[in-house]
Structure formats: structure tokens, C-alpha cells
Enzyme design. Structure first.
Site, PDB file in Angstrom:
ATOM      1  N   CYS A  62       1.462  -8.743  -2.845  1.00 14.89           N
ATOM      2  CA  CYS A  62       1.958  -9.571  -1.749  1.00 14.89           C
ATOM      3  C   CYS A  62       1.428 -11.007  -1.866  1.00 14.89           C
ATOM      4  O   CYS A  62       1.823 -11.743  -2.755  1.00 14.89           O
ATOM      5  CB  CYS A  62       1.601  -8.921  -0.407  1.00 14.89           C
ATOM      6  SG  CYS A  62       2.564  -9.574   0.980  1.00 14.89           S
TER       7      CYS A  62
ATOM      8  N   HIS B  24       4.141  -3.757  -1.226  1.00 16.50           N
ATOM      9  CA  HIS B  24       2.929  -3.012  -0.882  1.00 16.50           C
ATOM     10  C   HIS B  24       2.977  -1.601  -1.475  1.00 16.50           C
ATOM     11  O   HIS B  24       3.575  -0.700  -0.888  1.00 16.50           O
ATOM     12  CB  HIS B  24       2.791  -2.910   0.641  1.00 16.50           C
ATOM     13  CG  HIS B  24       2.496  -4.207   1.321  1.00 16.50           C
ATOM     14  ND1 HIS B  24       1.306  -4.480   1.935  1.00 16.50           N
ATOM     15  CD2 HIS B  24       3.252  -5.335   1.459  1.00 16.50           C
ATOM     16  CE1 HIS B  24       1.328  -5.705   2.437  1.00 16.50           C
ATOM     17  NE2 HIS B  24       2.501  -6.236   2.158  1.00 16.50           N
TER      18      HIS B  24
ATOM     19  N   GLU C 192       0.680   0.540  -1.555  1.00 20.08           N
ATOM     20  CA  GLU C 192      -0.094   1.512  -0.763  1.00 20.08           C
ATOM     21  C   GLU C 192       0.739   2.097   0.375  1.00 20.08           C
ATOM     22  O   GLU C 192       0.601   3.257   0.721  1.00 20.08           O
ATOM     23  CB  GLU C 192      -1.368   0.867  -0.215  1.00 20.08           C
ATOM     24  CG  GLU C 192      -1.228   0.070   1.051  1.00 20.08           C
ATOM     25  CD  GLU C 192      -0.432  -1.205   0.900  1.00 20.08           C
ATOM     26  OE1 GLU C 192       0.060  -1.738   1.911  1.00 20.08           O
ATOM     27  OE2 GLU C 192      -0.291  -1.694  -0.244  1.00 20.08           O
TER      28      GLU C 192
END
Length: 400
Positions: free
Chosen positions: A261, A353, A355
Site C-alpha cells: 500500500c 493488502h 493480509e
């Protein structure tokens, strides 16, 4: 006594557009950049994502708060959004993991919100006019004149040129120990890092040293870590010159790098590329991205309003002298750069992202790629040490 839910509230955009609804969460005034998030789930992860600092978040999903909130799903220490806009707050909480209602958290943390407005119409307006400054006014603040409210909104800070990393970063360094057998260690520059990111790194056998955003390159290199990671975070990458300089110095020192990001935008700037502000950004958990290496389409979670400017169809030389670079991923919606890969040094990044606590998990493999990079670095060091030992052992014979 009038309840909070019954109080009038108004959302005012800097172009003069107004939406009248009901107060939701805390009552008062808040200012920020109005953006929309398209996730159907994961509102708690959105609220506690530090990348949303300074922004009034509009939820496009019409019904919010059904599953309440809990301590486990917090992505950071607090709610970071400047304001919250929903169509219909859930009247009841129905989930076995819930510890309280979403409204409870909003009130407790002073987050001013508004409900009962046409969020679809608002989203379409932002898509056409672009993200812009806005304000939510409720309680006594709702009684201000329209001109007074608009003047306050237009006097608010714009996101362009704004550095927010100091507001969201940790104050003191701390370490998240490796889970299971230790493989190595990584320094994480906290520009707004999420708990899920740290968990993903630690679960792969890495000691994770989380550092405040003001550290220097010598601080990072002095730790003796195997790699450097730049997290997500809010603000304009053009305002983070210190972090760009830190990254350039560590890249020259040969430290492997992975960024997500904001960390992707900062790698772009470190390589000498430009960044720019998107009209309304990418925010949500349904963003399609093409991995050029595999040809695979990934559905990704994203939250960014700025992007890197680079050619998506050709290898190019880094303007800052870091060798050859390629765009590794790009958006299938608008061709925005979604990933960078350095071909002459160990550094890569993605704009999304991997995650993704609320999902999807299509890109989780990127943490494994980072781990492979660290293992490869270990192998190179071991080989280098072996060569040096071998060289030292033969020197006496050669001298004789």
C-alpha cells in the site's frame, strides 16, 4: 430527553452538496476527506485501519453493525476514521463473538457519524466529482447556518500534501516474536501498520521489530535484521520524503525490501518515479488485479487514494539508479499500478493488502515470497562466508 439516534445530522461536501440524516455514534462536528469503501463485510477492520486517518468513510453496503464489535478483530489500538457514514445501522447485534455494538465503540471513541442518507447516491456523486473535503454536523453543530458549515468544510485540510504517518505510528519500538521455529528477522516501519500484517510475518518464523516512523536508516541497519518492510498508511507519499530517503539508503546497503500500500508508493518514489492522486481511490475488498508473472487474477483488499506512475507493459530503468524495474501487477478496473518488482535488487511491493483480515486471501502468498527472499539472502551470506573462509585457508599456501 432526545436520544442520539433521533437527533438530526447533516453531511456537507465542499462543492456545497448536502445530505440530511440522523446522528450516529458521537454527536458534534468532524471534518475530513469523504471517500467510499465497497466492502460488504469487515467494517470493524475498516474502522481500525490507520490508513483511513483523516477520512470520512462512506459504507456502500446498506446495512452496517449486524455482528457488533469485539477486541479480537481490532486492526490497531483505536478507530482512525474521521467520520462514518452509513445508510441503516443495525438495531440489534447478533453474533456469538460480539462484545458490544458498533454504536458503543463510535460513541466511546468520539467518532461523529451520520445514518439514514442515500449512500448509493452519495457514492455515485463522489465517483463523478472525486473525493473531496467534507464535514458531518450533528447536535448543536447541525444548527449552524449552511454557509457557516460550508465555510468550515472548505477551511479543512486537503489530503494532497498531507503527512499523517506521525499521527498513526507507534511511539516506542516493540517486537512481535516469531511463531514456531525462527527463520529470521524483519524491521517493520510503522506508517499505519495493521495487526494482521504483523501476525502474518511472525507466523512465518520472523522476529518482527516494529519501529516508529521517525527512525533513521542507521537505526534500521543497526538492528542487524534480514529485511525491511514498509507498511500501509495514510497521507500523500510526496509528503514522506524522509521515508523515501531511508528506503534509498537501505536499498543501497543491500537490505531486502517488501512494501504494501503506502509502502508501494514509497518504493516507487525511492526508485525515482512520480505518484499522483486518484479521483476517488480504491477502497474495498473486491478489487481485481492481474499478476503479470502468472496471468492470475486476484481479488484484493485495497485502501489508497494515491498511486505510482509507471508503464505497465515494459521494463524500465529506475530514474534514481536502482537498475531495472517492472510493474508486476495492475488493476483490471483502471490500469493503475498495483505492484513493483526490482530486477537488479531484492525489493518488491504491492498496492493492495495481502493480509486482508476480512478477506479475500488471494494475495497472502506474497508473505511467502518475502520469506523466500530472506532465505535466499541467508544462503548468499552463508556462501559468502564460506568463500571467505576458504580464501583465508588457502592464503598461507599461496603466500608460501
Amino acid at each position: 430527553m432526545t436520544t442520539v439516534a433521533a437527533q438530526q445530522a447533516v453531511l456537507v461536501l465542499e462543492d456545497g452538496t448536502r445530505y440530511t440524516g440522523r446522528a450516529y455514534g458521537a454527536v458534534g462536528r468532524t471534518l475530513g476527506e469523504a471517500v467510499f469503501a465497497t466492502g460488504m463485510t469487515g467494517y470493524q477492520e475498516t474502522l481500525t485501519d490507520p490508513s483511513y486517518a483523516g477520512q470520512i468513510v462512506v459504507m456502500t453496503a446498506p446495512h452496517i453493525g449486524n455482528t457488533g464489535t469485539n477486541d479480537e478483530d481490532m486492526e490497531s489500538r483505536q478507530i482512525w476514521v474521521a467520520g462514518y457514514v452509513v445508510r441503516e445501522p443495525s438495531r440489534v447485534v447478533s453474533n456469538f463473538r460480539a462484545q458490544r455494538s458498533l454504536d458503543d465503540d463510535l460513541v466511546a471513541q468520539g467518532v461523529v457519524g451520520i445514518s439514514g442518507i442515500d449512500t448509493r447516491a452519495l457514492t455515485r456523486h463522489i465517483r463523478s466529482a472525486g473525493a473531496m473535503r467534507a464535514g458531518i454536523f450533528s447536535g448543536e453543530e447541525a444548527e449552524l447556518s449552511e454557509s457557516e458549515q460550508l465555510e468550515l468544510v472548505r477551511a479543512g485540510a486537503a489530503m494532497s500534501g498531507r503527512n499523517l504517518s506521525a499521527e498513526v505510528s507507534t511511539i516506542e519500538p516493540y517486537t512481535v516474536p516469531a511463531v514456531g521455529e525462527k527463520v529470521g528477522s524483519v524491521a517493520v516501519l510503522d506508517l499505519g501498520v495493521k495487526k494482521s500484517t504483523l501476525d502474518n510475518l511472525a507466523s512465518r518464523g520472523l522476529d518482527v521489530h516494529v519501529l516508529p516512523q521517525q527512525v533513521s536508516a542507521s537505526d534500521v541497519l543497526g538492528l542487524g535484521v534480514d529485511a525491511l518492510f514498509f507498511s500501509n498508511g495514510p497521507g500523500d507519499p510526496k509528503a514522506s520524503t524522509r521515508h523515501v530517503a531511508l528506503l534509498q539508503e537501505t536499498l543501497r546497503a543491500g537490505l531486502p525490501y517488501f512494501g504494501i500500500c503506502f509502502g508501494n508508493q514509497l518504493l516507487g518514489r525511492a526508485l525515482g518515479l512520480d505518484t499522483y492522486k486518484l479521483p476517488f481511490g480504491h477502497r474495498g475488498i473486491n478489487q481485481p488485479v492481474l499478476d503479470k508473472r502468472t496471468g492470475r487474477v486476484e481479488i484484493t483488499a485495497q485502501n489508497h487514494g494515491f498511486a505510482v506512475k509507471a508503464p505497465i507493459d515494459a521494463t524500465f530503468d529506475s530514474p534514481a539508479g536502482f537498475g531495472r524495474v517492472e510493474v508486476s501487477h495492475f488493476s483490471l478496473n483502471d490500469n493503475v499500478v498495483e505492484g513493483l518488482n526490482c530486477l537488479d535488487l531484492n525489493a518488491f511491493s504491492v498496492q493492495y493488502h495481502p493480509e486482508a483480515a476480512a478477506g479475500p486471501h488471494d494475495a497472502n502468498y506474497l508473505f511467502d515470497r518475502f520469506l523466500d527472499m530472506i532465505r535466499e539472502q541467508h544462503g548468499m551470506r552463508a556462501q559468502h562466508g564460506s568463500d571467505e573462509t576458504s580464501g583465508d585457508a588457502t592464503t598461507p599456501e599461496e603466500n608460501a
